[in-house]
Motif scaffolding. Sequence first.
Motif, mmCIF file in Angstrom:
data_model
loop_
_atom_site.group_PDB
_atom_site.id
_atom_site.type_symbol
_atom_site.label_atom_id
_atom_site.label_comp_id
_atom_site.label_asym_id
_atom_site.label_seq_id
_atom_site.Cartn_x
_atom_site.Cartn_y
_atom_site.Cartn_z
ATOM 1 N N VAL A 147 6.760 8.304 -5.322
ATOM 2 C CA VAL A 147 7.119 6.899 -5.465
ATOM 3 C C VAL A 147 7.404 6.649 -6.954
ATOM 4 C CG1 VAL A 147 4.702 6.139 -5.632
ATOM 5 C CG2 VAL A 147 6.474 4.487 -5.023
ATOM 6 N N ILE A 185 -4.353 2.811 -1.553
ATOM 7 C CA ILE A 185 -3.775 4.095 -1.158
ATOM 8 C C ILE A 185 -4.516 4.507 0.107
ATOM 9 C CG2 ILE A 185 -3.306 6.473 -1.830
ATOM 10 C CD1 ILE A 185 -3.603 5.521 -4.772
ATOM 11 N N GLU A 200 0.816 -1.209 0.000
ATOM 12 C CA GLU A 200 0.000 0.000 0.000
ATOM 13 C C GLU A 200 0.851 1.262 0.000
ATOM 14 O OE1 GLU A 200 -1.142 0.936 4.624
ATOM 15 O OE2 GLU A 200 -2.405 -0.458 3.532
ATOM 16 N N LEU A 201 0.282 2.317 -0.548
ATOM 17 C CA LEU A 201 0.883 3.639 -0.508
ATOM 18 C C LEU A 201 0.209 4.401 0.625
ATOM 19 C CD1 LEU A 201 0.930 4.531 -4.322
ATOM 20 C CD2 LEU A 201 2.704 3.416 -2.952
ATOM 21 N N THR A 202 0.998 5.154 1.406
ATOM 22 C CA THR A 202 0.468 5.856 2.567
ATOM 23 C C THR A 202 0.629 7.351 2.391
ATOM 24 O OG1 THR A 202 1.097 3.986 3.961
ATOM 25 C CG2 THR A 202 0.598 6.052 5.073
ATOM 26 N N ILE A 229 5.748 8.118 1.165
ATOM 27 C CA ILE A 229 4.608 7.446 0.539
ATOM 28 C C ILE A 229 4.836 5.939 0.471
ATOM 29 C CG2 ILE A 229 3.326 7.186 -1.625
ATOM 30 C CD1 ILE A 229 3.897 10.156 -2.149
ATOM 31 N N ALA A 230 6.062 5.530 0.165
ATOM 32 C CA ALA A 230 6.382 4.107 -0.009
ATOM 33 C C ALA A 230 7.805 3.843 0.446
ATOM 34 C CB ALA A 230 6.211 3.711 -1.472
#
Length: 142
Positions: free
Chosen positions: A137, A64, A38-40, A47-48
């Motif tokens: 990312v 996401i 997942e991307l945060t 983000i990653a």
Amino acid sequence: MKSFYAGLTILALALPASAHDLGFAGLLSSNNKEELDELTLSVGQPIADGPLMLKSGTAYEIEIVSDGTGELALEGAGFFRAIWINEIVINGLEIRPLGVDSVEFDDAGTMEIEFIAIKPGRYELRQPGSTGDGQRVEIVIQ
């Protein structure tokens, strides 16, 4: 004659479910999709952990997640044009877009994007207006 056509209609409607039950699967079946990390989205957080490595012709699913610490977005028109998006799911609602340039979270939440990687190349998703490496990312489609 009407009953004949009604029977054909029922058969046609039943075929996709029957084919699936027999183990036939398309590219987007749950057996053929790869789930990505997942991307945060969180203020001041990366983000990653690293780049995403994808294969052209492969189906993927990515989540996401925004923690709600700010109004945060991801933009990446080049990446979104290098993939075919099957659906975007937000709060159980499925969206089937023709194209996307960016996605944005006003509050905390989760978005799931199901897609097929198409065009090989190097792409990125980034938070608009940011310059830090953690706010982007890199995505490589081989």
